[in-house]
Design an enzyme around this catalytic site. Sequence first.
Site, mmCIF file in Angstrom:
data_model
loop_
_atom_site.group_PDB
_atom_site.id
_atom_site.type_symbol
_atom_site.label_atom_id
_atom_site.label_comp_id
_atom_site.label_asym_id
_atom_site.label_seq_id
_atom_site.Cartn_x
_atom_site.Cartn_y
_atom_site.Cartn_z
ATOM 1 N N GLY A 25 41.562 40.377 37.381
ATOM 2 C CA GLY A 25 40.892 39.126 36.954
ATOM 3 C C GLY A 25 40.058 39.446 35.806
ATOM 4 N N GLY A 27 37.558 37.138 34.636
ATOM 5 C CA GLY A 27 36.453 36.132 34.782
ATOM 6 C C GLY A 27 34.976 36.818 34.404
ATOM 7 N N GLY A 29 33.089 38.566 36.471
ATOM 8 C CA GLY A 29 33.201 39.819 37.134
ATOM 9 C C GLY A 29 33.960 40.895 36.418
ATOM 10 N N VAL A 93 49.245 38.790 39.303
ATOM 11 C CA VAL A 93 49.442 39.782 40.325
ATOM 12 C C VAL A 93 49.842 39.307 41.550
ATOM 13 C CG1 VAL A 93 47.979 41.167 41.899
ATOM 14 C CG2 VAL A 93 47.504 41.347 39.440
ATOM 15 N N GLU A 184 26.291 17.382 37.076
ATOM 16 C CA GLU A 184 26.474 17.453 35.395
ATOM 17 C C GLU A 184 27.562 16.675 35.307
ATOM 18 O OE1 GLU A 184 26.457 21.668 34.664
ATOM 19 O OE2 GLU A 184 24.452 21.676 34.615
#
Lengths: 444, 444
Positions: A25, A27, A29, A93, A184
Amino acid sequence: MDALHTSSGLTMTGSAKRPHVVIVGAGFGGMNAAKALKDAPVDVTIIDRNNHHLFQPLLYQVATAVLSPADISAPIRHILRKQKNTKVLLAEVTGIDRDQQQVLTADRAIPYDYLIVATGASHSYFGNDQWAPFAPGLKTVNDATSLRRKILLAFEEAEHETDPDRQRSLLTFILIGAGPTGVEMAGAIAELSHAALASDFRNIDPKAARIILVEALPRILPAFDEKLAKKAQDGLHNLGVEVRTSSPVQDINESGVVIAGQQIEAGTVIWTAGVSASPAGKWLGAEQDRAGRAKVDEYLNLPGYANIFIVGDTASATQAGKPVPGIAPAAMQGGIYAASVIADRVSGKLNSHPFRYHNRGNLATVGRSYGIADLGKVKFSGFLAWVFWIVAHVFFLIGFRNRFLVLFQSFWGYITFQRNARLITHDYAAVVSPKPRERELQPS
Amino acid sequence: MDALHTSSGLTMTGSAKRPHVVIVGAGFGGMNAAKALKDAPVDVTIIDRNNHHLFQPLLYQVATAVLSPADISAPIRHILRKQKNTKVLLAEVTGIDRDQQQVLTADRAIPYDYLIVATGASHSYFGNDQWAPFAPGLKTVNDATSLRRKILLAFEEAEHETDPDRQRSLLTFILIGAGPTGVEMAGAIAELSHAALASDFRNIDPKAARIILVEALPRILPAFDEKLAKKAQDGLHNLGVEVRTSSPVQDINESGVVIAGQQIEAGTVIWTAGVSASPAGKWLGAEQDRAGRAKVDEYLNLPGYANIFIVGDTASATQAGKPVPGIAPAAMQGGIYAASVIADRVSGKLNSHPFRYHNRGNLATVGRSYGIADLGKVKFSGFLAWVFWIVAHVFFLIGFRNRFLVLFQSFWGYITFQRNARLITHDYAAVVSPKPRERELQPS
């Protein structure tokens, strides 16, 4: 560590003995974990099914035709191009074999010594998956361009429509869930219809569009200070958004939403409420919370596996009994923390301190010039908070070009009320084979 | 004019007696016709199947990850928002009934007094339609994003690949047809692989990519002065592009292209050669030339129909025995001309002068800083011609924001050699219904 695992075809030449860290991943993190491992004596492979890191907090601006997808994306390879210990793998994955210490894709098994799982989350309909087709959510670039198409087409269809009831329904937009994304996005749709499109149609008045923000809880923005949330609600009211709190959704169907036993007809319903974690918890055989997040210990480790870290929205972490929130700063801090523990262990230091999440505050915008900022001790709202929101977001955008463009477009949009990415794209049957040829690749 | 035709539901309130001009297609021809009718005593309806006008000459920059689709598009409605005599209709035209004077869509018939057909062209494989899946062309936003995906995925797959032959094939890009699009795209792919991607991969060297520009004729850029074309060819050579003139393509298949009896293995083949006109010629029952273009008289009228005009790539017009070229300036001039004749006739002036195409010159770029300009008497090449190309293109982009962004991105790209829109998007099975609901609309 088992030397076999580090001598795979994927490790770097001349460094076959270095521990192999696999990050799943890219992103907030995963990217931050990779960057934090830049100078560590390890080889890193970061795997993502997309070639780009996405700045998800601005995705609603793609859905509302303010920004283009490329404005909030950057190629993962490019961000990491100078980091010579790191490889990028574009692959989906399919599982993790924690006994063999391998990450599995369709065509290969990638051995790891350390694993960081940072696969994020998608939307959850709280057990009502039948609502999904009627109330799409917003997690990927495709979600955003699909929503953009849906919103812009609603106005086009209303312009054609001769039945006033159907026209009214087409010009009704319902957002479900009043967290930051819902607030938003409601503001952005209000400005799109009340300002940007105001003079573009002949048979309809886009200013007559209804934007309804629905929330089950008694108030909007539950993560914010109550006074600030009240100010945001006033801001939404000024933009012409109807806010309905204490209004749990009873049903969503093809023609609208049922609240308090009453059907509200709406051509566009957008899900901005729950998220659920990626299947990584299942892959790891982890204990999961109700949202599907894998429970981790105070080192962000899968309990019993000191070499497996789970960070960001995929993890269910607690701190002083309270859950760490599923927001970008928490994912970034988690990624950096996991990298530091790995660097510690590789260099022989085994007594790392537990993960500590630092809440740096909450920000949200309401339309083009009003924001709220909840920085703990300091709380403020108005134009200054809006500027603060822009600067904070632009600061976190990776890569100078994106920073510049987002800033420019935000101010430009502020000045002109226009939307620059009002593009309805269709998925024609492609002449080009649209699927990646990945599956044709032979296992290495 | 038949009053029945002007009293349809589509004409403006309070002007039911004004002649109704229907324009099919919002490309360069149609948009310029609509704008030229701004002050004419007519009601205008412009119909397009997309909501945006597309600046097609820069589409290759989307395919090569320089620009985003929205950078070269503008909503048709927005461009015409202040033109009160004009309506915009998002619909797919299915036919024209020239006896009933109606344009047909799936759900309605739109009556006209005057008709301007400006539906453009798509690519033609010269009778070899079986090549289409292997050698996609470049006419729409979807073509461009599909090609972008294909080109970027070729590098990703090569990075995975362990078979050197297959790797070499994946890094081979063949462009068929050395007109301006082929030349500009070859230069852009060369720079993408030799500069922008240079340090992003670990297993492959993108600089080793082969870019081959294939042309059946003995020289490239046949519309240009021969000396200038030679300079462009030198420029391509300096960028590392192999140019093969006098090389008619014998076959295109899944794994490459056959030239002079020899197969060249290539993962990506792009068709930049022929175009064929839209089906408008058939709709009108017009005499067509070999490329499917409808033959028109010296007033751009369908012979025998003084109220039907055909402009741009859809028309086969001649001037002094020579064909008017299928390029943007010719389409723009045709659209403006048709509008002026209609304005004349509506105001009682029946002796309009015939259409005269003014060739204002030809421009092309080779990579990021070299161009050629053939302005008839004045011919020049090099950096100055590249700047001239940018200014000319930016000048024609409709709307200030696009002008600014394209200029900024061109110079930014020049400075940094980077690509800003390196986004591989996939067509996941959409949760949102991706098709417009147009067909659900009731006929008005």
